[in-house]
Design an enzyme around this catalytic site. Sequence first.
Site, PDB file in Angstrom:
ATOM      1  N   HIS A 130       4.568   9.251   4.307  1.00 57.90           N
ATOM      2  CA  HIS A 130       5.579   9.919   3.708  1.00 57.90           C
ATOM      3  C   HIS A 130       5.289  11.946   4.207  1.00 57.90           C
ATOM      4  CE1 HIS A 130       3.610   6.646   0.783  1.00 57.90           C
ATOM      5  NE2 HIS A 130       4.967   6.821   0.428  1.00 57.90           N
ATOM      6  N   ASP A 179       2.591  13.044   2.698  1.00 60.29           N
ATOM      7  CA  ASP A 179       0.672  12.395   3.415  1.00 60.29           C
ATOM      8  C   ASP A 179       0.091  13.518   3.763  1.00 60.29           C
ATOM      9  OD1 ASP A 179       1.373  10.025   1.578  1.00 60.29           O
ATOM     10  OD2 ASP A 179       1.494   8.860   3.443  1.00 60.29           O
ATOM     11  N   HIS A 204       5.883  -6.892  -3.212  1.00 63.30           N
ATOM     12  CA  HIS A 204       6.979  -7.211  -3.852  1.00 63.30           C
ATOM     13  C   HIS A 204       7.869  -8.053  -4.964  1.00 63.30           C
ATOM     14  CE1 HIS A 204       5.984  -1.874  -2.646  1.00 63.30           C
ATOM     15  NE2 HIS A 204       5.306  -2.940  -3.478  1.00 63.30           N
ATOM     16  N   ASP A 206      -1.416  -4.657  -3.404  1.00 62.76           N
ATOM     17  CA  ASP A 206      -1.861  -5.050  -2.410  1.00 62.76           C
ATOM     18  C   ASP A 206      -3.047  -4.678  -1.541  1.00 62.76           C
ATOM     19  OD1 ASP A 206       0.587  -2.809  -2.178  1.00 62.76           O
ATOM     20  OD2 ASP A 206       0.133  -1.390  -2.958  1.00 62.76           O
TER      21      ASP A 206
HETATM   22  C1  GLT Z   1       4.482   3.754  -2.533  1.00 57.25           C
HETATM   23  C2  GLT Z   1       4.609   2.302  -2.758  1.00 57.25           C
HETATM   24  C3  GLT Z   1       4.871   1.432  -1.085  1.00 57.25           C
HETATM   25  C4  GLT Z   1       5.808   1.618  -0.459  1.00 57.25           C
HETATM   26  C5  GLT Z   1       5.909   3.216   0.054  1.00 57.25           C
HETATM   27  C6  GLT Z   1       6.945   3.911   1.330  1.00 57.25           C
HETATM   28  S1  GLT Z   1       5.529   4.151  -1.166  1.00 57.25           S
HETATM   29  O1  GLT Z   1       3.294   4.265  -2.086  1.00 57.25           O
HETATM   30  O2  GLT Z   1       4.136   1.685  -3.763  1.00 57.25           O
HETATM   31  O3  GLT Z   1       5.213   0.687  -1.533  1.00 57.25           O
HETATM   32  O4  GLT Z   1       6.314   1.467   0.603  1.00 57.25           O
HETATM   33  O5  GLT Z   1       7.930   4.943   0.621  1.00 57.25           O
HETATM   34 MN    MN Z   2       5.371  -1.262   0.534  1.00 57.36          MN
HETATM   35 MN    MN Z   3       3.276  -2.705  -3.076  1.00 63.58          MN
END
Ligand code: GLT
Ligand code: MN
Ligand code: MN
Length: 396
Positions: free
Chosen positions: A61, A64, A234, A271
């Site tokens: 980013h 970052d 996601h 994640d």
């Molecule tokens: C954020 C999100 C991630 C994305 C990032 C890309 S932003 O951290 O949760 O899944 O990939 O901007």
């Molecule tokens: Mn992502």
């Molecule tokens: Mn994610």
Amino acid sequence: MQACGGSYNRETRHKYYISGPQWAAAYTGHALFHAPTRPEIGFGEVMRKYGEIGIRYWTTHDTDVIPTDALGTERQTEIVNRIKAALAANDMQCSMVTAETFHHAVWAASPAAESPEVREYAKFRLRNTVDIGHDLGATFAVYWPGSLGYYVQGAIDELATLRWYAEGLNAACDRDLEIAKKLGRPPLKHCLEAKPFEPQAEILLPTSDAMLAFIGSGLLTHPEMVGLNPEYLHELMWGAAPRAALARALLAGKLFHFDINDGYRLKHDVDIGVALVNPLDWLNVLVLLRTHGYNGPFNLDYKPPRTTSQFGVFEVSFPTAVDRFITLWEMAGEVSCDPIIQQATGALKAGGGVADPRDAGAVARANRELLTLHELIAHRLFQILIGQHRGRTFLW
Ligand code: GLT
Ligand code: MN
Ligand code: MN
């Protein structure tokens, strides 16, 4: 790490288009209910470690690595020059840049807020990220819209918000075309990333499919420059089959970039490292991508758990994620040329061989035995996943 095999050397890891995000390695373990468990680290350290592991590409980013108040100033130029030197010193390349349009207080009402000042600032940030991307030699720009949505009903006008959001992307694409021409570089590939929950109660573009509709809505001045960066988790979060979501993106020619990780359905954005939760599904995802010629990056967008030490992040989290990915990618290659799967899919595609295809009963009878092969294929995939196809047995 080495006791069980499946550890690859740096040269082997270099052969794959795997990218390591700055934010993933620098994640300190913090969350809404969690204080950090690891110290902060900068890009120099992250690149040194990624370089040692053999992760060739780096993603970031804007904020970052550049403090918000330094964006667009001489300090930015100075930091970007240091980043270039660190990339070169560690034999790495920057593949993707992304604008942080979700964390700072200025984004409280999203980057497409009612206030024209916020939207003007958003355009500055997106254009500036395009500038940084070209400067660092990136190929991709990613946009996760963050707070594009609402907490309370009726607070925003959805149509206006989406139009304003498109204006921001249009500004980024226009700037890109201008700079690319000036520098004689190809324009960046602009990728939208959806997340169904977080950080709003209701999200306006919650899925990759919603984003495909948005790209085709007529609001973008350069829809051909804009595609997707789906994230495996996601899509899983909202209950989709990630493989089917990826298939729809492939059909539309919009699978530009892919965030790889794992997690659970209908939960928050945990994640977890790639394939630690759903290895069989991951194998299938990679079969799909190999079969249909995906050649974009695999971005390790995951968070080493807060129980992992700083040492563990680089000695365990990243190398094991890279190596699981490589193993599954190669296994997916085995699946594609497995004689049993080939024979089974060939038989299914040949059909039962019936004289009159208008006779429903006869068609059903002719295909009945063949359809057993669906389950046989699934069983074979499991055998390949655990190595039984190579003679690994559990007899005693
Ligand atoms: C954020 C999100 C991630 C994305 C990032 C890309 S932003 O951290 O949760 O899944 O990939 O901007
Ligand atoms: Mn992502
Ligand atoms: Mn994610």
